[in-house]
Design a protein around this motif. Structure first.
Motif, PDB file in Angstrom:
ATOM      1  N   THR A 384       0.829  -1.206   0.000  1.00  0.00           N
ATOM      2  CA  THR A 384       0.000   0.000   0.000  1.00  0.00           C
ATOM      3  C   THR A 384       0.862   1.254   0.000  1.00  0.00           C
ATOM      4  O   THR A 384       0.600   2.208  -0.746  1.00  0.00           O
ATOM      5  CB  THR A 384      -0.927   0.008   1.234  1.00  0.00           C
ATOM      6  N   SER A 385       1.892   1.267   0.816  1.00  0.00           N
ATOM      7  CA  SER A 385       2.775   2.428   0.888  1.00  0.00           C
ATOM      8  C   SER A 385       3.534   2.626  -0.416  1.00  0.00           C
ATOM      9  O   SER A 385       3.711   3.758  -0.879  1.00  0.00           O
ATOM     10  CB  SER A 385       3.753   2.275   2.052  1.00  0.00           C
ATOM     11  N   ALA A 386       3.992   1.549  -1.036  1.00  0.00           N
ATOM     12  CA  ALA A 386       4.701   1.658  -2.316  1.00  0.00           C
ATOM     13  C   ALA A 386       3.808   2.303  -3.366  1.00  0.00           C
ATOM     14  O   ALA A 386       4.238   3.175  -4.132  1.00  0.00           O
ATOM     15  CB  ALA A 386       5.149   0.273  -2.784  1.00  0.00           C
ATOM     16  N   LYS A 387       2.545   1.895  -3.389  1.00  0.00           N
ATOM     17  CA  LYS A 387       1.599   2.435  -4.374  1.00  0.00           C
ATOM     18  C   LYS A 387       1.242   3.883  -4.060  1.00  0.00           C
ATOM     19  O   LYS A 387       1.260   4.750  -4.939  1.00  0.00           O
ATOM     20  CB  LYS A 387       0.349   1.569  -4.409  1.00  0.00           C
ATOM     21  N   ASN A 388       0.895   4.153  -2.782  1.00  0.00           N
ATOM     22  CA  ASN A 388       0.445   5.494  -2.407  1.00  0.00           C
ATOM     23  C   ASN A 388       1.543   6.543  -2.528  1.00  0.00           C
ATOM     24  O   ASN A 388       1.318   7.637  -3.044  1.00  0.00           O
ATOM     25  CB  ASN A 388      -0.082   5.495  -0.966  1.00  0.00           C
ATOM     26  N   ILE A 389       2.715   6.212  -2.044  1.00  0.00           N
ATOM     27  CA  ILE A 389       3.782   7.217  -1.962  1.00  0.00           C
ATOM     28  C   ILE A 389       4.487   7.395  -3.300  1.00  0.00           C
ATOM     29  O   ILE A 389       4.755   8.524  -3.727  1.00  0.00           O
ATOM     30  CB  ILE A 389       4.802   6.841  -0.871  1.00  0.00           C
ATOM     31  N   TYR A 390       4.788   6.277  -3.961  1.00  0.00           N
ATOM     32  CA  TYR A 390       5.616   6.361  -5.168  1.00  0.00           C
ATOM     33  C   TYR A 390       4.949   5.822  -6.433  1.00  0.00           C
ATOM     34  O   TYR A 390       5.557   5.847  -7.510  1.00  0.00           O
ATOM     35  CB  TYR A 390       6.939   5.628  -4.934  1.00  0.00           C
ATOM     36  N   GLY A 391       3.739   5.291  -6.324  1.00  0.00           N
ATOM     37  CA  GLY A 391       3.063   4.771  -7.506  1.00  0.00           C
ATOM     38  C   GLY A 391       3.704   3.526  -8.062  1.00  0.00           C
ATOM     39  O   GLY A 391       3.620   3.262  -9.272  1.00  0.00           O
ATOM     40  N   CYS A 392       4.319   2.736  -7.210  1.00  0.00           N
ATOM     41  CA  CYS A 392       5.065   1.557  -7.643  1.00  0.00           C
ATOM     42  C   CYS A 392       4.416   0.266  -7.157  1.00  0.00           C
ATOM     43  O   CYS A 392       3.753   0.236  -6.119  1.00  0.00           O
ATOM     44  CB  CYS A 392       6.491   1.612  -7.109  1.00  0.00           C
ATOM     45  N   ARG A 393       4.653  -0.796  -7.920  1.00  0.00           N
ATOM     46  CA  ARG A 393       4.327  -2.130  -7.431  1.00  0.00           C
ATOM     47  C   ARG A 393       5.372  -2.527  -6.383  1.00  0.00           C
ATOM     48  O   ARG A 393       6.295  -1.794  -6.090  1.00  0.00           O
ATOM     49  CB  ARG A 393       4.348  -3.137  -8.577  1.00  0.00           C
TER      50      ARG A 393
END
Length: 758
Positions: A384-393
């Motif tokens: 969730t943090s990877a997606k929310n903060i950096y838009g990454c998988r």
């Protein structure tokens, strides 16, 4: 023989006590002139405020803007914006972060009545028992305590051939929103505590005595006893069992004291005796520990203390791990403050990693199970943090986190770093290469490696030359002069940032290289994800290259024009490739090895590092350099400056509510032990090196039972700094390259076979 820590002086405070623990529960034992105090901890006892918001801020849409500023070399604006958007609250801002804080359960205390004269105290680290002896009105009274690693209960025993009296109480100083109540019967005390909107806990104390007890407000007055045996358990609402079930499972109605002590000692000592380490002449140093430390600070040599530090580190790891559900925090499992230093949290930019540096080599690989479990369980929030903060998988872990593992950045400026997951992945890789456990690789480690690699797939950004840049990037927790306030003159509102943001710092490049290696090698071993392997190999090949500056040092940030504000900074992030990684070795290339060594010595020669863990990290690096004189001097300075008399690692204190110049931080205890190991049994570049950087004062000794990659067990003995016997018990690999006494040897054997090399 595993030495006891013996002291002639009483504990003057919590920091000078002796730590005991089973993993789930722990206590700091402070034996003073008139009383014994056990400050009790439970690994799950954090405040647990459920009203604190923790989901990662959705800032991914601003990533192109920050990158655009970095492309224009607008470091000041890029750092300011990235710090706010990707760093979270906390350090560097005027806002408090959302971290929870590790707590203590309270104090079990026995205060003697009568005229006391303190004799001595000891910590038996082989059997995990703390003891003290004193005279009460000229009668000898003995005390011992341990956290039973089998039944998982805290046990304390006061006994004498003569009768003695005193008060047995349980209490806690309440300095925050916390409720409590007591329930006391003739021989049982139940203390219930709860934090507002958060965790609740129950402490249960039961005692037996041949004396006469009288109930008091917080316990009992006990008259004319020859023994008092107390059993204490803690249940916490946050644990896997829950507060009531935990208290019942680890009941205090247990077998006899001697039976508990026997089975506890047998289990603990069996694990401790996996490794047999001796150094120096034990007969030369028979004085108490505080006297030996005084002599060290006066410049004397005491090589055997390094053996004691190594064994004590193994003891601490076991005491934090045997029955644990959680990995070690910054203070292991010990704390006496309602506001612990750095919340006693998990720091992923060196500290948590250092706590486990010796786990595999010291034959304590099972102690890393809780670390692996913790990381895997946190992967959903990390996604969730990877997606929310950096838009990454993939997964993103923050620079620091608390026990709830929400994976949110909570440190403005410091928190703008994506290297935590790849660094902690190293421990999962180590566990595989030390054990050869393919089920672990498939079911645990590779899942983590794959998602770290997938994060890089999305995060890497191609520049005009086809190089895949890592940005925003930093070199944790360091900064360069270029964006300091004076650079911008009298700009209204200009400020000095605590951390500098750049493109592709040396450490981020080094971490990415290792992370791709773990994923690629694991997939090939498991014969899976061939398309991904091809992608990862391509990405790895296009990463930026670490640079060497014109003055011969590793370039820490993206250009040598970035000059560090503090040359002797406590972090050695850009030298991760020297240790704990092995990217900068003499075998791989003299240029980068020499540049790393020069970078290290420049740090050390310019005001020093000033933290215990930082000095220990430097010691591990020096051990890799073969600079025997420098290593000896550095290790001696560590003994002089970085340990309490009772051998707890120190850090400067920045907290006004703590009345001390220093605080305890456990990571350095393990870093020092890792440096000792590295000097004697070093493994890198797929080769075992014996006596790699052995100080002259360590000329005679043996180290038996240590592990190396391949699953091999090493038993080595040396005299006059030369190996006189080397025995290898082979692991899952049937070939081993060895460098010993100036010779290169290739040894071959089947798994489990014992081979005498010398």
């Amino acid at each position: 023989m595993i030495e006891k820590l013996k002291m002639q002086t009483q504990a003057k405070d919590w920091l000078s006590g002796f730590p005991i623990g089973s993993g789930r529960i722990a206590a700091m034992v402070s034996s003073k002139k008139q009383c014994d105090v056990l400050t009790i901890n439970h690994e799950w006892l954090w405040r647990g405020d459920t009203d604190v918001p923790r989901e990662a801020y959705k800032s991914a849409e601003f990533l192109p803007m920050v990158r655009s500023l970095l492309d224009k070399d607008d470091i000041y604006r890029a750092t300011g914006i990235a710090g706010i958007l990707f760093g979270g609250y906390g350090s560097g801002s005027a806002l408090k972060n959302n971290f929870d804080c590790y707590q203590y359960a309270g104090n079990l205390k026995f205060e003697y009545r009568g005229e006391c004269s303190f004799a001595e105290r000891e910590l038996d680290i082989e059997n995990a028992i703390a003891r003290a002896q004193r005279k009460i009105d000229d009668k000898e009274v003995l005390f011992e305590s341990f956290c039973d690693c089998v039944n998982d209960v805290l046990v304390a025993n006061w006994y004498s051939e003569d009768k003695f009296s005193g008060e047995l109480t349980y209490f806690k100083d309440i300095k925050q929103p916390e409720t409590f109540n007591y329930s006391i019967t003739d021989n049982t005390l139940i203390y219930k505590g709860a934090f507002k909107n958060g965790t609740s806990f129950t402490v249960k104390v039961r005692f037996i005595t041949d004396g006469t007890p009288y109930k008091s407000e917080m316990g009992w007055r006990i008259e004319n006893a020859t023994y008092i045996k107390a059993y204490c358990n803690v249940g916490c609402s946050a644990s896997s069992l829950g507060e009531e079930n935990e208290t019942e499972k680890y009941a205090v109605d247990l077998p006899s004291y001697n039976s508990l002590k026997k089975i506890h000692s047998e289990k603990f000592s069996k694990i401790m005796n996996r490794v047999d380490f001796e150094i120096g002449d034990r007969q030369k140093h028979k004085t108490f520990l505080e006297e030996r430390m005084k002599n060290i600070r006066n410049g004397e040599s005491d090589p055997e203390l390094y053996k004691i530090i190594y064994d004590f580190a193994r003891y601490l790891m076991l005491s934090c791990s045997v029955t644990a559900e959680l990995p070690m925090n910054l203070q292991g499992k010990w704390n006496c403050y309602d506001e612990a230093p750095w919340n006693s949290d998990y720091h992923y930019d060196i500290n948590l990693q250092m706590c486990y540096w010796i786990a595999e080599s010291a034959a304590l690989g099972e102690c890393t199970d809780v670390l692996s479990d913790y990381l895997i369980k946190r992967m959903p929030t990390a996604r969730t943090s990877a997606k929310n903060i950096y838009g990454c998988r993939g997964v993103y872990f923050p620079l620091a986190d608390d026990v709830w593992g929400q994976c949110t950045p909570e440190s403005t400026f410091y928190g703008v770093w994506i290297g935590a997951a790849p660094w902690i992945a190293q421990h999962l890789w180590w566990h595989y290469i030390y054990t050869g456990d393919k089920k672990y690789l498939e079911n645990t480690a590779y899942k983590f490696f794959k998602e770290v690699a997938e994060f890089y797939e999305d995060y890497l950004c191609e520049d005009s030359n086809g190089v895949l840049q890592i940005y925003p990037s930093q070199s944790p927790e360091n900064r360069f002069k270029e964006h300091e306030r004076e650079t911008y003159g009298e700009i209204d509102g200009a400020m000095d940032f605590r951390v500098s943001i750049c493109k592709s710092s040396a450490m981020d490049i080094e971490l990415a290289n290792d992370a791709f290696d773990y994923a690629i090698k694991s997939a090939e071993i498991l014969n899976t994800d061939k398309k991904s392997v091809k992608i990862w190999k391509n990405l790895k090949a296009r990463l930026p290259k670490v640079k060497i500056s014109s003055d011969g040092r590793i370039v820490e940030w993206d250009s040598e024009k970035r000059q560090e504000t503090e040359i002797g900074h406590r972090h050695l992030s850009h030298l991760y490739g020297l240790y704990p990684s092995e990217q900068f070795t003499a075998d791989k290339g003299e240029d980068f090895f020499n540049a790393a060594v020069k970078s290290l010595y420049t740090r050390l020669d310019n005001t020093g590092i000033k933290t215990g863990w930082g000095e220990m990290w430097a010691a591990c690096m020096i051990a890799r350099t073969k600079d025997n004189k420098r290593f000896s001097e550095h290790m001696h300075r560590i003994l002089q400056n970085c340990f309490t008399d009772n051998l707890l690692d120190l850090h400067p204190n920045f907290y006004p509510h703590i009345d001390s110049d220093v605080i305890f931080q456990i990571d350095g205890n393990f870093g020092a032990a890792a440096a000792v190991t590295e000097a004697i049994v070093s493994y890198h570049d797929d080769k075992l090196y014996l006596l790699y950087n052995l100080p002259k004062g360590w000329g005679n000794g043996h180290m038996c039972g240590v592990k190396i990659p391949g699953g091999h067990t090493v038993n080595v003995k040396w005299e006059d700094s030369k190996v006189t016997r080397l025995e290898i018990i082979f692991g899952f690999k049937n070939e081993l390259r060895i460098s010993v006494n100036g010779r290169e040897i290739i040894a071959k054997a089947k798994q489990g076979e014992k081979k005498i090399i010398i």
